[in-house]
Design an enzyme around this catalytic site. Structure first.
Site, PDB file in Angstrom:
ATOM      1  N   HIS A 195       0.887  -1.042   0.010  1.00 45.25           N
ATOM      2  CA  HIS A 195      -0.067  -0.026   0.046  1.00 45.25           C
ATOM      3  C   HIS A 195       0.983   1.407  -0.139  1.00 45.25           C
ATOM      4  CE1 HIS A 195      -3.385   2.637   0.727  1.00 45.25           C
ATOM      5  NE2 HIS A 195      -4.255   1.702   0.877  1.00 45.25           N
ATOM      6  N   HIS A 196       0.781   2.130  -0.913  1.00 47.39           N
ATOM      7  CA  HIS A 196       1.583   3.351  -1.080  1.00 47.39           C
ATOM      8  C   HIS A 196       1.570   4.294   0.143  1.00 47.39           C
ATOM      9  CE1 HIS A 196       4.280   5.783  -3.080  1.00 47.39           C
ATOM     10  NE2 HIS A 196       3.665   5.855  -4.179  1.00 47.39           N
ATOM     11  N   ALA A 197       0.310   3.902   0.963  1.00 46.46           N
ATOM     12  CA  ALA A 197       0.117   4.943   1.961  1.00 46.46           C
ATOM     13  C   ALA A 197       1.212   4.775   3.010  1.00 46.46           C
ATOM     14  CB  ALA A 197      -1.169   4.658   2.678  1.00 46.46           C
TER      15      ALA A 197
END
Length: 222
Positions: A195-197
């Site tokens: 997840h890029h978060a």
């Protein structure tokens, strides 16, 4: 949350977290996951394991889990609605059943000591390996469990995993493919979905370097 979980889980102070803006952007404005596939050199590792009569798959589980320890961003998760860092993750992996071609998910507690982990893995396989159903009788994985798997029947050039409408899940997921022998080296394709978060490309650089280093010098941890 149990006492053990409290010891392993540290809530994130969002006001002072350096990734707070990135986390908000990639969860609320432009939710983004991505997958990357690389080739890991397992030449030395396979040779050393064969000499010692050890199986490759549990070594793969331990190595990836150990390398995750090097990158805090790979250990971000949610516990009771609270975002935080786990001090360690544990591998959740599939068991393939030859009789009906199905798989069941099993997990083994992680230990920094490889031999102890290897023994626990072998014990879990003996006790639960023949259990059918999506979960073995060992039960639901612990909340710090991440998914790691292998497709041994064919190699990979890329692999994408889509978590449809899965909220609040930020752990990495791993998939290895069949080995490829080229120019005297044995390579293992390894895909990771993130997840890029919580995770950027730099964090993966640190992870892959740590993983390759341990694969190149197995005598330091076996």
């Amino acid at each position: 949350m149990t006492t053990t979980e409290e010891q392993l889980f540290e809530p994130i102070d969002m006001e002072n977290w350096s990734r707070a803006q990135s986390f908000y952007y990639y969860t609320q404005i432009a939710p983004t996951t991505y997958s990357i596939t690389v080739s890991m050199d397992v030449t030395v590792l396979r040779k050393e394991l064969k000499i010692r009569g050890l199986k490759f798959f549990p070594a793969y589980l331990w190595l990836v889990t150990r390398a995750i320890q090097e990158v805090e961003e790979l250990r971000v998760g949610v516990m009771d609605g609270v975002l935080g860092h786990w001090k360690r993750l544990i591998p959740v992996y599939p068991q393939f059943h030859e009789d009906d071609r199905s798989t069941s998910l099993l997990w083994t507690e992680y230990y920094d000591n490889f031999s102890k982990f290897y023994q626990c893995y072998c014990s879990d396989i003996r006790e639960y390996g023949d259990n059918h159903g999506i979960l073995t009788s060992k039960g639901i994985p612990l909340p710090n469990g991440y998914v790691i798997s292998c497709i041994p029947w064919f190699t990979l050039q890329s692999f994408s995993l889509y978590n449809h409408n899965l909220k609040d899940y930020y752990f990495p997921s791993f998939e290895a493919g069949k080995f490829v022998e080229t120019q005297g080296k044995i390579l293992m394709p390894l895909s990771v979905t993130l997840h890029h978060a919580t995770t950027d490309g730099y964090h993966l650089k640190v992870f892959f370097e740590a993983l390759q280093r341990m694969m190149d010098y197995p005598s330091q941890w076996i």
